[in-house]
Design a protein around this motif. Structure first.
Motif, PDB file in Angstrom:
ATOM      1  N   THR A  85       2.994 -27.097 -20.807  1.00 30.68           N
ATOM      2  CA  THR A  85       3.971 -27.969 -20.137  1.00 30.68           C
ATOM      3  C   THR A  85       3.368 -28.679 -18.931  1.00 30.68           C
ATOM      4  O   THR A  85       4.087 -29.274 -18.144  1.00 30.68           O
ATOM      5  CB  THR A  85       5.189 -27.152 -19.676  1.00 30.68           C
ATOM      6  OG1 THR A  85       4.735 -26.107 -18.801  1.00 30.68           O
ATOM      7  CG2 THR A  85       5.944 -26.551 -20.846  1.00 30.68           C
ATOM      8  N   GLY A 116       5.130 -29.573 -34.456  1.00 32.05           N
ATOM      9  CA  GLY A 116       5.740 -28.903 -33.308  1.00 32.05           C
ATOM     10  C   GLY A 116       6.161 -27.479 -33.632  1.00 32.05           C
ATOM     11  O   GLY A 116       6.002 -26.569 -32.804  1.00 32.05           O
ATOM     12  N   LYS A 146       2.392 -23.758 -26.247  1.00 33.75           N
ATOM     13  CA  LYS A 146       3.523 -24.408 -25.592  1.00 33.75           C
ATOM     14  C   LYS A 146       3.182 -24.877 -24.174  1.00 33.75           C
ATOM     15  O   LYS A 146       3.859 -24.536 -23.211  1.00 33.75           O
ATOM     16  CB  LYS A 146       4.711 -23.434 -25.517  1.00 33.75           C
ATOM     17  CG  LYS A 146       5.155 -22.875 -26.874  1.00 33.75           C
ATOM     18  CD  LYS A 146       6.282 -21.860 -26.695  1.00 33.75           C
ATOM     19  CE  LYS A 146       6.689 -21.257 -28.013  1.00 33.75           C
ATOM     20  NZ  LYS A 146       7.793 -20.253 -27.859  1.00 33.75           N
ATOM     21  N   ASP A 151       4.750 -24.088 -31.819  1.00 32.10           N
ATOM     22  CA  ASP A 151       5.623 -23.083 -31.224  1.00 32.10           C
ATOM     23  C   ASP A 151       5.403 -21.715 -31.848  1.00 32.10           C
ATOM     24  O   ASP A 151       5.387 -20.686 -31.159  1.00 32.10           O
ATOM     25  CB  ASP A 151       7.089 -23.497 -31.382  1.00 32.10           C
ATOM     26  CG  ASP A 151       7.467 -24.639 -30.451  1.00 32.10           C
ATOM     27  OD1 ASP A 151       6.701 -24.916 -29.516  1.00 32.10           O
ATOM     28  OD2 ASP A 151       8.527 -25.257 -30.657  1.00 32.10           O
ATOM     29  N   ASP A 173      15.267 -24.610 -32.293  1.00 30.25           N
ATOM     30  CA  ASP A 173      14.133 -24.877 -33.178  1.00 30.25           C
ATOM     31  C   ASP A 173      14.335 -24.329 -34.589  1.00 30.25           C
ATOM     32  O   ASP A 173      13.980 -24.985 -35.574  1.00 30.25           O
ATOM     33  CB  ASP A 173      12.855 -24.285 -32.573  1.00 30.25           C
ATOM     34  CG  ASP A 173      12.344 -25.110 -31.405  1.00 30.25           C
ATOM     35  OD1 ASP A 173      12.894 -26.205 -31.177  1.00 30.25           O
ATOM     36  OD2 ASP A 173      11.417 -24.654 -30.716  1.00 30.25           O
ATOM     37  N   ARG A 222       8.164 -29.980 -28.309  1.00 27.90           N
ATOM     38  CA  ARG A 222       9.328 -30.834 -28.093  1.00 27.90           C
ATOM     39  C   ARG A 222       8.912 -32.240 -27.670  1.00 27.90           C
ATOM     40  O   ARG A 222       9.580 -33.220 -28.017  1.00 27.90           O
ATOM     41  CB  ARG A 222      10.244 -30.218 -27.044  1.00 27.90           C
ATOM     42  CG  ARG A 222      11.153 -29.134 -27.595  1.00 27.90           C
ATOM     43  CD  ARG A 222      12.278 -29.762 -28.412  1.00 27.90           C
ATOM     44  NE  ARG A 222      13.043 -28.762 -29.141  1.00 27.90           N
ATOM     45  CZ  ARG A 222      14.169 -29.033 -29.796  1.00 27.90           C
ATOM     46  NH1 ARG A 222      14.652 -30.263 -29.807  1.00 27.90           N
ATOM     47  NH2 ARG A 222      14.804 -28.089 -30.457  1.00 27.90           N
ATOM     48  N   TYR A 245       7.534 -33.104 -36.263  1.00 29.83           N
ATOM     49  CA  TYR A 245       8.428 -31.949 -36.193  1.00 29.83           C
ATOM     50  C   TYR A 245       7.741 -30.690 -36.721  1.00 29.83           C
ATOM     51  O   TYR A 245       7.754 -29.644 -36.059  1.00 29.83           O
ATOM     52  CB  TYR A 245       9.696 -32.226 -37.002  1.00 29.83           C
ATOM     53  CG  TYR A 245      10.699 -33.093 -36.276  1.00 29.83           C
ATOM     54  CD1 TYR A 245      11.874 -32.562 -35.770  1.00 29.83           C
ATOM     55  CD2 TYR A 245      10.470 -34.455 -36.081  1.00 29.83           C
ATOM     56  CE1 TYR A 245      12.790 -33.352 -35.096  1.00 29.83           C
ATOM     57  CE2 TYR A 245      11.373 -35.250 -35.412  1.00 29.83           C
ATOM     58  CZ  TYR A 245      12.537 -34.699 -34.922  1.00 29.83           C
ATOM     59  OH  TYR A 245      13.438 -35.485 -34.249  1.00 29.83           O
ATOM     60  N   VAL A 267       8.242 -31.264 -20.233  1.00 27.62           N
ATOM     61  CA  VAL A 267       8.661 -31.014 -21.619  1.00 27.62           C
ATOM     62  C   VAL A 267       7.526 -30.326 -22.370  1.00 27.62           C
ATOM     63  O   VAL A 267       6.373 -30.759 -22.308  1.00 27.62           O
ATOM     64  CB  VAL A 267       9.035 -32.333 -22.324  1.00 27.62           C
ATOM     65  CG1 VAL A 267       9.423 -32.086 -23.773  1.00 27.62           C
ATOM     66  CG2 VAL A 267      10.175 -33.019 -21.578  1.00 27.62           C
ATOM     67  N   THR A 280      17.840 -33.013 -33.210  1.00 30.90           N
ATOM     68  CA  THR A 280      16.754 -32.838 -32.244  1.00 30.90           C
ATOM     69  C   THR A 280      17.290 -32.514 -30.848  1.00 30.90           C
ATOM     70  O   THR A 280      16.700 -31.714 -30.115  1.00 30.90           O
ATOM     71  CB  THR A 280      15.895 -34.116 -32.181  1.00 30.90           C
ATOM     72  OG1 THR A 280      15.395 -34.416 -33.486  1.00 30.90           O
ATOM     73  CG2 THR A 280      14.724 -33.937 -31.225  1.00 30.90           C
ATOM     74  N   MET A 283       8.222 -34.170 -30.696  1.00 28.39           N
ATOM     75  CA  MET A 283       9.469 -34.388 -31.435  1.00 28.39           C
ATOM     76  C   MET A 283      10.283 -35.515 -30.802  1.00 28.39           C
ATOM     77  O   MET A 283      10.821 -36.379 -31.503  1.00 28.39           O
ATOM     78  CB  MET A 283      10.296 -33.100 -31.471  1.00 28.39           C
ATOM     79  CG  MET A 283       9.721 -31.998 -32.318  1.00 28.39           C
ATOM     80  SD  MET A 283      10.816 -30.540 -32.328  1.00 28.39           S
ATOM     81  CE  MET A 283       9.728 -29.316 -33.054  1.00 28.39           C
ATOM     82  N   PHE A 284      10.376 -35.510 -29.476  1.00 25.38           N
ATOM     83  CA  PHE A 284      11.120 -36.572 -28.795  1.00 25.38           C
ATOM     84  C   PHE A 284      10.449 -37.925 -28.995  1.00 25.38           C
ATOM     85  O   PHE A 284      11.115 -38.953 -29.176  1.00 25.38           O
ATOM     86  CB  PHE A 284      11.249 -36.265 -27.303  1.00 25.38           C
ATOM     87  CG  PHE A 284      12.244 -35.198 -26.975  1.00 25.38           C
ATOM     88  CD1 PHE A 284      13.525 -35.228 -27.520  1.00 25.38           C
ATOM     89  CD2 PHE A 284      11.923 -34.164 -26.114  1.00 25.38           C
ATOM     90  CE1 PHE A 284      14.461 -34.245 -27.218  1.00 25.38           C
ATOM     91  CE2 PHE A 284      12.851 -33.174 -25.804  1.00 25.38           C
ATOM     92  CZ  PHE A 284      14.124 -33.221 -26.356  1.00 25.38           C
TER      93      PHE A 284
END
Length: 500
Positions: free
Chosen positions: A432, A421, A430, A425, A233, A39, A418, A35, A228, A42-43
């Motif tokens: 991962t 994030g 970003k 972005d 986005d 994100r 948020y 992820v 979400t 945010m999660f």
């Protein structure tokens, strides 16, 4: 009761709120799924959303007793559900992003419910003994942080040796332990008479505005959560901005100025404290293969080392703050701590630009020192906020008002993840957990600068929103039973709504 629910559950199991045995591992679980940083945070914020639903939980507690009890049944129900959720994550039944976040949501629902209902009882005690307010909350939060450090000391080795799911299996029986003081009625709760059981419509009619705002907060939180998972986005950003406009506007119009001012101030301050934790997780823990010049912190150091630094800072802050600022006004404390925290946040920039690496300065020592200082400053600002909140509860609606105060602040904490994030972005940060991460971190220092300086904007609003009083002074003098007295709504539309 405080030791079991606050120190053990909130401190040890939940790490003070959204970390600990049931919070910190989610970063590793979502990181394993690849992820992206924005994100991911945010999660994680969505999983912690029950903290923003505290107003709804409080309204249910006040207006909908179960078998005559307003607290005990809600603790029992959420505790049993949280136990099941912890087992599902620990035994790998929850493997996708959606199922993991849902289980996390249920676990934090229990912690927030227990925290709210115990806090309501504390508010009643503080009102009776106002001069003990700072000391009482210092005891509560010092205990929470003792539990927090015990959690991080255990958590690091567990994740390092056994993986990020085992902590949930350890947390499961501790979650159930809350049933002991609850069923034993350590809250000294007496059942309501038979004729007063069931839905309490009189409560809603006595404070219709407060209850309406509570429902609005709940709807906004749920809208943000649904968005979400289903919105891109750009559309999610529009929803988040709308929430940021609606919440403070509603409070400033409907709620009396003594209550609305501090709530709006802390909401905006929290929202502007943009989070970068998703990117920092990858920045700190990426392997040498994915980020050759990175700090390469192990899971053990990331959880236990940094967690210990946070604990030390918070402990120093609580102990020193209670004495240093006991005669300071709320405004003075906030003015100093906002500026100091900007400096502690900016102090991470040399690590993010890899200046420390070039100069041969150990990243671990630098980050440990900065996190200790930052946590101490945060603690200085936290105790006055809690004391102020206890003084802002109208008589007879302690749980609902405390829920609104805590819920709006926690919604701000969700929103800062948020907006952080979105900034990540926008600037192309970003990561991962792959080989492409190295170039992703080039602009991370800019995001950190924005996150450090944005809260300073609230210094301009300090005189208008925060009372110039010390922590032992009462904040509501006239009509202490009303949440709307003196508000714009009260003055302009009072003739149309005489029941308010």
């Amino acid at each position: 009761m405080v030791v079991c629910t606050n120190h053990l559950l909130k401190g040890f199991v939940a790490g003070g709120g959204d970390d600990g045995l049931i919070g910190k591992p989610v970063e590793f679980l979502l990181g394993e799924l690849g992820v992206a940083a924005g994100r991911l945070q945010m999660f994680k914020a969505a999983a912690a959303a029950p903290w923003a639903l505290k107003p709804v939980l409080a309204l249910l507690s006040d207006a909908c007793p179960i078998f005559g009890y307003r607290k005990m049944p809600y603790v029992v129900i959420t505790t049993c559900a949280a136990f099941v959720a912890a087992v599902l994550v620990g035994l790998r039944f929850a493997i996708g992003v959606g199922s993991i976040v849902t289980c996390m949501f249920i676990m934090f629902l229990q912690v927030s419910t227990v925290d709210l209902l115990v806090e309501a009882k504390q508010s009643e005690e503080v009102k009776q003994k106002a001069h003990l307010g700072p000391q009482f909350f210092t005891f509560t939060w010092l205990g929470i942080n003792v539990g927090q450090v015990a959690g991080v000391v255990c958590l690091g080795p567990i994740i390092y040796h056994f993986g990020p799911r085992v902590p949930f299996l350890i947390a499961a029986p501790l979650i159930m332990l809350v049933l002991w003081p609850t069923i034993a009625n350590f809250l000294n709760e007496r059942p309501a008479p038979v004729e007063e059981r069931g839905f309490n419509a009189r409560l809603l009619w006595r404070h219709p505005t407060l209850c309406a705002i509570t429902l609005l907060i709940g709807l906004l939180v749920m809208a943000l959560l649904v968005s979400t998972f289903f919105l891109a986005d750009r559309n999610l950003l529009i929803v988040a901005i709308a929430v940021c406009i609606v919440v403070p506007s509603t409070f400033m119009f409907f709620i009396r100025p003594e209550i609305a001012g501090p709530i709006v101030f802390y909401f905006l301050l929290g929202m502007l404290s943009f989070s970068t934790e998703g990117a920092l997780f990858y920045f700190y823990t990426d392997s040498a293969l994915n980020f050759p010049h990175g700090p390469h912190f192990t899971a053990l150091f990331y959880t236990t080392g940094l967690g210990a630094a946070t604990f030390i800072g918070v402990t120093v802050g609580f102990i020193s703050g209670a004495e240093l600022f006991k005669n300071w006004s709320y405004r003075a404390i906030l003015r100093v701590t906002i500026v100091l925290r900007a400096f502690t946040q900016l102090a991470l920039v040399p690590v993010l630009t890899r200046l420390t690496h070039s100069l041969g300065v150990p990243d671990s020592l630098w980050v440990l020192f900065i996190m200790t200082c930052d946590s101490a400053v945060f603690a200085w600002r936290w105790i006055p906020k809690q004391v102020m909140g206890a003084h802002l509860t109208p008589q007879g609606m302690e749980a609902t008002m405390l829920g609104l105060i805590a819920g709006t602040f926690n919604m701000a904490m969700i929103l800062n993840s948020y907006f952080g994030g979105f900034v990540l972005d926008y600037l192309g940060v970003k990561p991962t957990g792959t080989k492409a991460d190295a170039e992703m971190f080039d602009e991370l220092w800019k995001v950190q600068v924005i996150a450090a300086l944005a809260p300073c904007a609230m210094l301009f609003f300090l005189p208008a929103l925060i009372p110039n009083k010390v922590q032992t002074e009462a904040l509501i003098s006239q009509r202490p039973d009303s949440a709307t007295y003196g508000s714009l709504f009260y003055r302009i539309l009072r003739p149309l709504f005489p029941s308010n």
